[in-house]
Design a protein around this motif. Structure first.
Motif, PDB file in Angstrom:
ATOM      1  N   LEU A 258       0.825  -1.202   0.000  1.00 30.73           N
ATOM      2  CA  LEU A 258       0.000   0.000   0.000  1.00 30.73           C
ATOM      3  C   LEU A 258       0.863   1.257   0.000  1.00 30.73           C
ATOM      4  O   LEU A 258       0.624   2.199  -0.783  1.00 30.73           O
ATOM      5  CB  LEU A 258      -0.920  -0.012   1.219  1.00 30.73           C
ATOM      6  N   ALA A 259       1.876   1.279   0.846  1.00 31.39           N
ATOM      7  CA  ALA A 259       2.751   2.457   0.902  1.00 31.39           C
ATOM      8  C   ALA A 259       3.527   2.637  -0.400  1.00 31.39           C
ATOM      9  O   ALA A 259       3.745   3.769  -0.857  1.00 31.39           O
ATOM     10  CB  ALA A 259       3.716   2.317   2.079  1.00 31.39           C
ATOM     11  N   LEU A 260       3.929   1.528  -1.030  1.00 33.06           N
ATOM     12  CA  LEU A 260       4.673   1.622  -2.285  1.00 33.06           C
ATOM     13  C   LEU A 260       3.812   2.212  -3.390  1.00 33.06           C
ATOM     14  O   LEU A 260       4.244   3.123  -4.128  1.00 33.06           O
ATOM     15  CB  LEU A 260       5.175   0.227  -2.676  1.00 33.06           C
ATOM     16  N   ILE A 262       1.031   4.042  -3.110  1.00 32.10           N
ATOM     17  CA  ILE A 262       0.710   5.446  -2.826  1.00 32.10           C
ATOM     18  C   ILE A 262       1.927   6.333  -3.046  1.00 32.10           C
ATOM     19  O   ILE A 262       1.826   7.440  -3.592  1.00 32.10           O
ATOM     20  CB  ILE A 262       0.179   5.572  -1.384  1.00 32.10           C
ATOM     21  N   GLY A 263       3.098   5.865  -2.643  1.00 30.71           N
ATOM     22  CA  GLY A 263       4.300   6.665  -2.827  1.00 30.71           C
ATOM     23  C   GLY A 263       4.599   6.916  -4.288  1.00 30.71           C
ATOM     24  O   GLY A 263       4.962   8.039  -4.675  1.00 30.71           O
ATOM     25  N   ILE A 264       4.432   5.874  -5.136  1.00 29.03           N
ATOM     26  CA  ILE A 264       4.705   6.056  -6.567  1.00 29.03           C
ATOM     27  C   ILE A 264       3.703   7.024  -7.185  1.00 29.03           C
ATOM     28  O   ILE A 264       4.075   7.956  -7.924  1.00 29.03           O
ATOM     29  CB  ILE A 264       4.671   4.695  -7.276  1.00 29.03           C
ATOM     30  N   LEU A 265       2.404   6.824  -6.880  1.00 24.75           N
ATOM     31  CA  LEU A 265       1.387   7.715  -7.442  1.00 24.75           C
ATOM     32  C   LEU A 265       1.561   9.148  -6.963  1.00 24.75           C
ATOM     33  O   LEU A 265       1.415  10.106  -7.732  1.00 24.75           O
ATOM     34  CB  LEU A 265      -0.012   7.195  -7.075  1.00 24.75           C
ATOM     35  N   LYS A 266       1.891   9.303  -5.683  1.00 31.97           N
ATOM     36  CA  LYS A 266       2.059  10.656  -5.152  1.00 31.97           C
ATOM     37  C   LYS A 266       3.293  11.325  -5.732  1.00 31.97           C
ATOM     38  O   LYS A 266       3.285  12.538  -6.011  1.00 31.97           O
ATOM     39  CB  LYS A 266       2.173  10.587  -3.624  1.00 31.97           C
ATOM     40  N   ALA A 267       4.350  10.562  -5.933  1.00 35.85           N
ATOM     41  CA  ALA A 267       5.549  11.147  -6.536  1.00 35.85           C
ATOM     42  C   ALA A 267       5.272  11.589  -7.965  1.00 35.85           C
ATOM     43  O   ALA A 267       5.720  12.665  -8.398  1.00 35.85           O
ATOM     44  CB  ALA A 267       6.687  10.124  -6.496  1.00 35.85           C
ATOM     45  N   ILE A 268       4.514  10.771  -8.721  1.00 33.45           N
ATOM     46  CA  ILE A 268       4.163  11.160 -10.095  1.00 33.45           C
ATOM     47  C   ILE A 268       3.315  12.428 -10.084  1.00 33.45           C
ATOM     48  O   ILE A 268       3.511  13.349 -10.899  1.00 33.45           O
ATOM     49  CB  ILE A 268       3.435  10.007 -10.792  1.00 33.45           C
ATOM     50  N   GLN A 269       2.350  12.503  -9.155  1.00 38.02           N
ATOM     51  CA  GLN A 269       1.489  13.688  -9.067  1.00 38.02           C
ATOM     52  C   GLN A 269       2.307  14.941  -8.779  1.00 38.02           C
ATOM     53  O   GLN A 269       2.111  15.984  -9.424  1.00 38.02           O
ATOM     54  CB  GLN A 269       0.433  13.480  -7.988  1.00 38.02           C
ATOM     55  N   LEU A 270       3.224  14.865  -7.795  1.00 39.07           N
ATOM     56  CA  LEU A 270       4.007  16.048  -7.439  1.00 39.07           C
ATOM     57  C   LEU A 270       5.003  16.432  -8.541  1.00 39.07           C
ATOM     58  O   LEU A 270       5.299  17.612  -8.728  1.00 39.07           O
ATOM     59  CB  LEU A 270       4.745  15.789  -6.125  1.00 39.07           C
ATOM     60  N   MET A 271       5.520  15.424  -9.251  1.00 39.12           N
ATOM     61  CA  MET A 271       6.466  15.739 -10.333  1.00 39.12           C
ATOM     62  C   MET A 271       5.767  16.382 -11.530  1.00 39.12           C
ATOM     63  O   MET A 271       6.394  17.140 -12.291  1.00 39.12           O
ATOM     64  CB  MET A 271       7.183  14.461 -10.775  1.00 39.12           C
ATOM     65  N   ARG A 272       4.492  16.073 -11.720  1.00 41.22           N
ATOM     66  CA  ARG A 272       3.758  16.642 -12.863  1.00 41.22           C
ATOM     67  C   ARG A 272       3.163  18.008 -12.555  1.00 41.22           C
ATOM     68  O   ARG A 272       2.525  18.606 -13.417  1.00 41.22           O
ATOM     69  CB  ARG A 272       2.642  15.670 -13.258  1.00 41.22           C
ATOM     70  N   ALA A 338      -1.425   7.772   4.819  1.00 35.68           N
ATOM     71  CA  ALA A 338      -1.342   6.308   4.740  1.00 35.68           C
ATOM     72  C   ALA A 338       0.106   5.837   4.805  1.00 35.68           C
ATOM     73  O   ALA A 338       0.414   4.801   5.412  1.00 35.68           O
ATOM     74  CB  ALA A 338      -2.008   5.825   3.456  1.00 35.68           C
ATOM     75  N   ILE A 339       1.017   6.591   4.183  1.00 35.33           N
ATOM     76  CA  ILE A 339       2.441   6.223   4.242  1.00 35.33           C
ATOM     77  C   ILE A 339       2.960   6.384   5.667  1.00 35.33           C
ATOM     78  O   ILE A 339       3.722   5.538   6.164  1.00 35.33           O
ATOM     79  CB  ILE A 339       3.249   7.074   3.259  1.00 35.33           C
ATOM     80  N   ALA A 340       2.550   7.459   6.358  1.00 38.21           N
ATOM     81  CA  ALA A 340       2.977   7.656   7.746  1.00 38.21           C
ATOM     82  C   ALA A 340       2.437   6.554   8.656  1.00 38.21           C
ATOM     83  O   ALA A 340       3.136   6.076   9.556  1.00 38.21           O
ATOM     84  CB  ALA A 340       2.519   9.024   8.244  1.00 38.21           C
ATOM     85  N   VAL A 400      10.243   8.053   2.520  1.00 40.37           N
ATOM     86  CA  VAL A 400       9.384   8.494   1.412  1.00 40.37           C
ATOM     87  C   VAL A 400       8.362   9.515   1.894  1.00 40.37           C
ATOM     88  O   VAL A 400       8.110  10.533   1.222  1.00 40.37           O
ATOM     89  CB  VAL A 400       8.696   7.261   0.786  1.00 40.37           C
ATOM     90  N   HIS A 401       7.772   9.272   3.068  1.00 43.79           N
ATOM     91  CA  HIS A 401       6.793  10.227   3.595  1.00 43.79           C
ATOM     92  C   HIS A 401       7.438  11.577   3.862  1.00 43.79           C
ATOM     93  O   HIS A 401       6.842  12.634   3.583  1.00 43.79           O
ATOM     94  CB  HIS A 401       6.190   9.664   4.884  1.00 43.79           C
ATOM     95  N   SER A 402       8.644  11.580   4.381  1.00 43.00           N
ATOM     96  CA  SER A 402       9.319  12.847   4.651  1.00 43.00           C
ATOM     97  C   SER A 402       9.607  13.610   3.361  1.00 43.00           C
ATOM     98  O   SER A 402       9.377  14.826   3.280  1.00 43.00           O
ATOM     99  CB  SER A 402      10.608  12.573   5.425  1.00 43.00           C
TER     100      SER A 402
END
Length: 440
Positions: A258-260, A262-272, A338-340, A400-402
């Protein structure tokens, strides 16, 4: 008158005679008292000397009596102990007998444990069935064998080689390490139920060194400190390692997945996310007044710019900017919690799995005892796998959360600064001029 003078003269003579008589009496009394005092002093001195002599004699007598009393007390205590020993009740004797039995059982357990540890060498399967004489005989045999280690010698044994053939070999016993040579080959050997088995063939250098030792010469002989146990360590894959964690490894892996994701999707969102365009206050006022912008369509900065351009009332514009910033903040921080939670829960699940594994280990120790260290160490190693897995999941999740939180916070602060510049736009609010009322 003549008679009166005669009488006066007579009285004077009588007074003088009385004075002389009193003086003589007083001197006599004084002498008598002085004599009495002197006599009393002599008596007192004699009495003091007598008392001093009697005191010394009495002190010696008291010391002698005290010594006699102490001696009598010791004799009385000894007699009392003897009397107590004679008058011991049956319960006291039973307690003493139980203590002796416990001590004997403890000694027997130590002997049996020692014989179990040396069972492979003695070919002893059940040391509890041995008599005391047999146990002592085995211990004597072990002691003699230990003494032979100090002066190792080659002995002839029947050795089962690795190819299955049995041949006569010369064996060198150095305690836990044993070698044998036969037919030009050197082996490490082991005793299995009284039979000598070849464990592993050694290189030619070991054969030459053993030959030199047989002739009495000096030679260097290398050996495996693990006693060939290192070769028996099974190769373990990651899947096998995870299977040892038991049922508690599954929720940890689910949280990790779950954390993996969410982390990948969130990183893609912030990078875009589009870059924040910087403006000076004057340039921003001109852009708001003209309605022209250099922002990415549909971006968060464009949304704030549209609010400032469409709403001219300062109070309403500030309220809308604040509400829009809160929506953007929720969007940026969405699912980061969720990552935290994964970083916090994974170590606790690992600890729970470890506690469950330790309970199972202690249960096995209760059933089978702690004489075999492999049972205890194996159970503990399996119990610690969940803790290891929980930390492996929690540490990357925390990192990743940090990183993602820092990226989202930085972008939100840039939007907040842009909104502050928009709120400082002093474009006056458009008002409707008052109507003139026509007079009748």
């Amino acid at each position: 008158m003549k008679r009166l003078s005669i009488v006066a003269a007579a009285l004077t003579l009588l007074a003088l005679f009385s004075v002389n008589s009193n003086a003589a009496t007083s001197a006599k009394v004084e002498a008598e008292f002085s004599q009495r005092i002197t006599s009393a002093q002599k008596t007192l001195s004699a009495t003091e000397q007598r008392i001093s002599k009697e005191r010394a004699a009495l002190a010696r007598e008291i010391n002698r009596l005290e010594r006699d009393v102490r001696a009598l007390e010791k004799e009385s205590a000894a007699a009392r102990r003897l009397e107590d020993e004679k008058n011991l009740s049956l319960s006291k004797m039973q307690e003493r007998l139980d203590g002796w039995i416990t001590q004997r059982n403890y000694q027997n357990n130590l002997i049996q444990q020692f014989l179990r540890q040396q069972g492979a060498e003695l070919n002893v399967t059940n040391s509890a069935e041995l008599t005391t004489e047999e146990q002592l005989g085995h211990i004597s045999k072990i002691a003699s064998t230990s003494e032979s280690w100090l002066e190792p010698r080659f002995t002839s044994v029947e050795l089962a080689q690795t190819n299955g053939e049995v041949a006569t070999a010369a064996m060198l016993d150095l305690g836990p390490v044993k070698w044998a040579i036969t037919d030009g080959t050197a082996y490490t050997v082991n005793n299995d139920a009284g039979e000598w088995l070849a464990v592993k063939a050694l290189p030619s250098e070991a054969y030459e060194a053993l030959n030199l030792l047989m002739t009495g010469a000096e030679a260097e002989l290398a050996f495996d400190p693990s006693l060939s146990n290192f070769d028996q360590i099974p190769e373990e894959t990651i899947l096998n390692h995870l299977e040892k964690g038991g049922v508690w490894a599954l929720p940890i892996l689910l949280f990790a997945l779950l954390a993996l994701v969410i982390g990948i999707l969130k990183a893609i969102q912030l990078m875009r996310l589009p870059q924040i365009v910087s403006f000076t206050p004057a340039a921003l006022r001109n852009a708001v007044a003209s309605g022209k912008s250099a922002f990415t369509p549909g971006g968060m900065q464009q949304g704030l710019f549209d609010i400032a351009r469409e709403i001219r009332s300062p109070r309403e514009r500030d309220d809308q900017l604040f509400l829009q910033l809160q929506e953007y903040r929720i969007t940026l921080e969405k699912r980061l919690t969720a990552i935290a939670i994964t970083a916090s829960v994974a170590p606790l699940l690992g600890l729970l799995g470890t506690v469950s594994g330790m309970i199972e280990t202690f249960r096995m120790m209760t059933l089978f005892g702690s004489g075999n260290p492999e049972v205890v160490s194996g159970g503990i190693s399996q119990a610690l796998i969940t803790t290891e897995l929980g930390l492996v999941v929690a540490i990357p999740a925390l990192i990743v959360h940090s990183l993602l939180s820092r990226k989202a916070r930085a972008y939100y602060l840039s939007l907040e600064n842009f909104a502050v510049l928009l709120s400082q736009d002093s474009t006056p609010e458009v008002s409707t001029p008052p109507r003139e009322v026509a007079s009748a």
